[in-house]
Design a protein around this motif. Structure first.
Motif, PDB file in Angstrom:
ATOM      1  N   ASN A 202       0.806  -1.233   0.000  1.00 26.82           N
ATOM      2  CA  ASN A 202       0.000   0.000   0.000  1.00 26.82           C
ATOM      3  C   ASN A 202       0.836   1.278   0.000  1.00 26.82           C
ATOM      4  O   ASN A 202       0.276   2.368   0.034  1.00 26.82           O
ATOM      5  N   LEU A 203       2.160   1.141  -0.047  1.00 23.66           N
ATOM      6  CA  LEU A 203       3.021   2.323   0.118  1.00 23.66           C
ATOM      7  C   LEU A 203       2.661   3.468  -0.832  1.00 23.66           C
ATOM      8  O   LEU A 203       2.606   4.626  -0.433  1.00 23.66           O
ATOM      9  N   GLU A 204       2.379   3.131  -2.108  1.00 24.73           N
ATOM     10  CA  GLU A 204       2.134   4.237  -3.053  1.00 24.73           C
ATOM     11  C   GLU A 204       0.756   4.893  -2.853  1.00 24.73           C
ATOM     12  O   GLU A 204       0.501   5.971  -3.374  1.00 24.73           O
ATOM     13  N   LEU A 205      -0.112   4.234  -2.103  1.00 17.80           N
ATOM     14  CA  LEU A 205      -1.438   4.825  -1.845  1.00 17.80           C
ATOM     15  C   LEU A 205      -1.373   5.960  -0.825  1.00 17.80           C
ATOM     16  O   LEU A 205      -2.283   6.769  -0.740  1.00 17.80           O
ATOM     17  N   TRP A 206      -0.323   5.976  -0.011  1.00 12.10           N
ATOM     18  CA  TRP A 206      -0.273   6.937   1.097  1.00 12.10           C
ATOM     19  C   TRP A 206       0.394   8.221   0.691  1.00 12.10           C
ATOM     20  O   TRP A 206       1.603   8.274   0.490  1.00 12.10           O
ATOM     21  N   GLU A 207      -0.433   9.250   0.564  1.00  9.66           N
ATOM     22  CA  GLU A 207       0.010  10.561   0.130  1.00  9.66           C
ATOM     23  C   GLU A 207       0.831  11.209   1.242  1.00  9.66           C
ATOM     24  O   GLU A 207       0.371  11.329   2.383  1.00  9.66           O
ATOM     25  N   GLU A 208       2.061  11.621   0.900  1.00 13.34           N
ATOM     26  CA  GLU A 208       2.969  12.139   1.932  1.00 13.34           C
ATOM     27  C   GLU A 208       2.612  13.542   2.400  1.00 13.34           C
ATOM     28  O   GLU A 208       3.072  13.996   3.440  1.00 13.34           O
ATOM     29  N   ARG A 209       1.751  14.234   1.625  1.00 16.60           N
ATOM     30  CA  ARG A 209       1.370  15.590   2.032  1.00 16.60           C
ATOM     31  C   ARG A 209       0.290  15.588   3.119  1.00 16.60           C
ATOM     32  O   ARG A 209      -0.001  16.616   3.710  1.00 16.60           O
ATOM     33  N   VAL A 210      -0.342  14.436   3.346  1.00 19.01           N
ATOM     34  CA  VAL A 210      -1.397  14.376   4.368  1.00 19.01           C
ATOM     35  C   VAL A 210      -0.774  14.621   5.749  1.00 19.01           C
ATOM     36  O   VAL A 210       0.166  13.935   6.138  1.00 19.01           O
ATOM     37  N   SER A 211      -1.289  15.631   6.469  1.00 18.64           N
ATOM     38  CA  SER A 211      -0.707  15.920   7.788  1.00 18.64           C
ATOM     39  C   SER A 211      -1.759  15.933   8.896  1.00 18.64           C
ATOM     40  O   SER A 211      -1.426  16.037  10.065  1.00 18.64           O
ATOM     41  N   VAL A 222      -4.564  -0.744   5.071  1.00 21.32           N
ATOM     42  CA  VAL A 222      -4.042  -2.047   5.493  1.00 21.32           C
ATOM     43  C   VAL A 222      -5.179  -2.932   6.015  1.00 21.32           C
ATOM     44  O   VAL A 222      -5.249  -4.128   5.738  1.00 21.32           O
ATOM     45  N   PHE A 223      -6.078  -2.302   6.728  1.00 20.64           N
ATOM     46  CA  PHE A 223      -7.205  -3.003   7.319  1.00 20.64           C
ATOM     47  C   PHE A 223      -8.087  -3.669   6.260  1.00 20.64           C
ATOM     48  O   PHE A 223      -8.559  -4.791   6.436  1.00 20.64           O
ATOM     49  N   LEU A 262      -7.267  15.015   3.218  1.00 21.64           N
ATOM     50  CA  LEU A 262      -7.515  13.716   3.844  1.00 21.64           C
ATOM     51  C   LEU A 262      -8.754  13.056   3.239  1.00 21.64           C
ATOM     52  O   LEU A 262      -8.736  11.871   2.888  1.00 21.64           O
ATOM     53  N   ARG A 263      -9.824  13.833   3.102  1.00 16.30           N
ATOM     54  CA  ARG A 263     -11.066  13.281   2.534  1.00 16.30           C
ATOM     55  C   ARG A 263     -10.826  12.732   1.123  1.00 16.30           C
ATOM     56  O   ARG A 263     -11.239  11.620   0.793  1.00 16.30           O
ATOM     57  N   GLU A 264     -10.105  13.518   0.324  1.00 16.11           N
ATOM     58  CA  GLU A 264      -9.805  13.113  -1.051  1.00 16.11           C
ATOM     59  C   GLU A 264      -9.013  11.801  -1.071  1.00 16.11           C
ATOM     60  O   GLU A 264      -9.308  10.890  -1.845  1.00 16.11           O
ATOM     61  N   ARG A 265      -8.009  11.682  -0.193  1.00 16.09           N
ATOM     62  CA  ARG A 265      -7.177  10.471  -0.160  1.00 16.09           C
ATOM     63  C   ARG A 265      -7.955   9.265   0.362  1.00 16.09           C
ATOM     64  O   ARG A 265      -7.799   8.149  -0.129  1.00 16.09           O
ATOM     65  N   MET A 266      -8.789   9.484   1.380  1.00 12.56           N
ATOM     66  CA  MET A 266      -9.599   8.382   1.926  1.00 12.56           C
ATOM     67  C   MET A 266     -10.565   7.861   0.866  1.00 12.56           C
ATOM     68  O   MET A 266     -10.766   6.657   0.715  1.00 12.56           O
ATOM     69  N   GLU A 267     -11.167   8.785   0.104  1.00 12.42           N
ATOM     70  CA  GLU A 267     -12.084   8.358  -0.968  1.00 12.42           C
ATOM     71  C   GLU A 267     -11.329   7.599  -2.051  1.00 12.42           C
ATOM     72  O   GLU A 267     -11.818   6.595  -2.577  1.00 12.42           O
ATOM     73  N   ALA A 268     -10.105   8.050  -2.344  1.00 14.59           N
ATOM     74  CA  ALA A 268      -9.293   7.354  -3.352  1.00 14.59           C
ATOM     75  C   ALA A 268      -8.970   5.929  -2.898  1.00 14.59           C
ATOM     76  O   ALA A 268      -9.012   4.985  -3.698  1.00 14.59           O
ATOM     77  N   ILE A 269      -8.658   5.763  -1.589  1.00 18.21           N
ATOM     78  CA  ILE A 269      -8.355   4.426  -1.058  1.00 18.21           C
ATOM     79  C   ILE A 269      -9.600   3.545  -1.114  1.00 18.21           C
ATOM     80  O   ILE A 269      -9.557   2.395  -1.555  1.00 18.21           O
ATOM     81  N   SER A 270     -10.745   4.102  -0.696  1.00 21.42           N
ATOM     82  CA  SER A 270     -12.004   3.361  -0.735  1.00 21.42           C
ATOM     83  C   SER A 270     -12.317   2.893  -2.161  1.00 21.42           C
ATOM     84  O   SER A 270     -12.672   1.741  -2.395  1.00 21.42           O
TER      85      SER A 270
END
Length: 372
Positions: A202-211, A222-223, A262-270
């Motif tokens: 999942n490494l590439e899914l995690w956006e490094e700008r998310v703070s 991962v879950f 965060l919302r944008e990244r969570m939706e992308a993961i979903s």
């Protein structure tokens, strides 16, 4: 005396053997600007009763004495490896640590925190006992200010073990159960022991700008891939350190844009995982954080004029994503005060919003300090 020495020697041998037979665990520690407390963290990992560890200290371009302290530790204990990189933020640092990890199991400790000596022992026993992909424990918030008593954060997942079907049964309430910030998933990356392959894929899914919510995006992905997850109930081995500056917390004018990301990244993961539509829950979680954004603007903005603060709140509440969330959220388990707050945000009652927040926080802190 010699028989006692022989016994002790054999006991030592068997403990050594027990430890060497166990699989290695990689522990990744992102390090930045913590020269005064780094020792407390690393010492607590070195003191683990589970000895077969690989400890990876990732110096994220720290400007203080941290790089030198890391190197000192590496000379003292061969289990420690140091990785130096240029500064890229917390997520970039632990991701770099994962790339250097050689074990099949991986855990994380942040460098201003510390852990109880049996943490990895107990997580490992749960993990192997249940043949799970992730083992989870609880955490304790420890405050630098002695007026605040330590506070435990519990897991809303109360079963000892979840198989894939039981995990799927949690999906409808995984990120929001209808209450304010009602996450069933405890989002800390640091209270868990993971099968490393789940993290690597999942490494590439995690956006490094998310703070804001950087751990939530990590644990969520991962879950969704896990086959079995287990918990160690009523166990709080991880000490999360709240220092005075993070408690009083500066005012963050960028907070809204951070939770939008965060919302944008969570939706992308979903969407990418495609196992369930988490978008309504992600919207609820986002709206909960947007309420916090408004409250923070009112309570923590010490620099702007009242007119400017009201204008800032107005901008937040009129943001298209916030409006959409106010119109369409599905939180049906929220208390009267949150309902009122959402109503005021939705209808542009910014002055009442301001008044209510000021009164609430003033009362809250006054009663809190009296107790302390």
């Amino acid at each position: 005396g010699s028989s006692w020495q022989t016994r002790r020697f054999l006991q030592c041998c068997s403990e050594r053997y027990k430890n060497s037979m166990r699989e290695k665990i990689s522990v990744v520690v992102p390090v930045y600007g913590v020269e005064n407390v780094l020792g407390r963290c690393v010492d607590s990992i070195l003191a683990q009763t589970y000895e077969n560890l690989e400890i990876i200290l990732v110096d994220d371009g720290s400007p203080d004495r941290c790089p030198a302290i890391c190197e000192d530790y590496a000379r003292k204990d061969e289990r420690i490896r140091v990785v130096h990189k240029e500064n890229g933020g917390l997520t970039s640092a632990w991701k770099e640590g994962v790339r250097h990890a050689s074990a099949d199991w991986i855990g994380f400790v942040d460098s201003d925190d510390w852990i109880e000596p049996d943490m990895y022992e107990r997580l490992w026993e749960a993990l192997t006992g249940h043949q799970a992909d992730i083992a989870m424990a609880g955490l304790v918030f420890d405050y630098e200010d002695p007026g605040y008593p330590p506070r435990r954060e519990t897991n809303r997942m109360d079963r000892t073990v979840y198989d894939r079907q039981q995990l799927k049964d949690l999906f409808p309430v995984l990120l929001n159960d209808g209450s304010f910030i009602g996450r069933s998933l405890q989002p800390s990356r640091v209270t868990k022991l993971f099968k490393k392959s789940l993290v690597e894929q999942n490494l590439e899914l995690w956006e490094e700008r998310v703070s804001v919510g950087e751990d939530l995006q990590m644990v969520f992905a991962v879950f969704l891939d896990a086959e079995r997850v287990c918990t160690v109930p009523d166990y709080y081995p991880y000490h999360y350190w709240y220092n005075l500056s993070s408690m009083t917390g500066g005012h963050d004018p960028e907070y809204l844009s951070k939770i939008l990301l965060l919302r944008e990244r969570m939706e992308a993961i979903s969407d990418r995982k495609g196992v369930y539509d988490f978008r309504p829950q992600i919207r609820n979680d986002f709206l909960s954080l947007a309420v916090m954004a408004v409250k923070n603007e009112i309570w923590r903005n010490q620099t702007d004029s009242l007119r400017q603060i009201l204008n800032n709140i107005k901008k937040m509440c009129q943001n298209p994503s916030v409006r959409e969330a106010l119109m369409h959220h599905t939180m049906d388990q929220i208390g009267l005060s949150v309902k009122l707050y959402l109503f005021m945000m939705k209808h542009g009652w910014y002055v009442p919003c301001y008044m209510v927040t000021k009164v609430f926080f003033a009362l809250y802190y006054r009663t809190f300090w009296k107790k302390g």
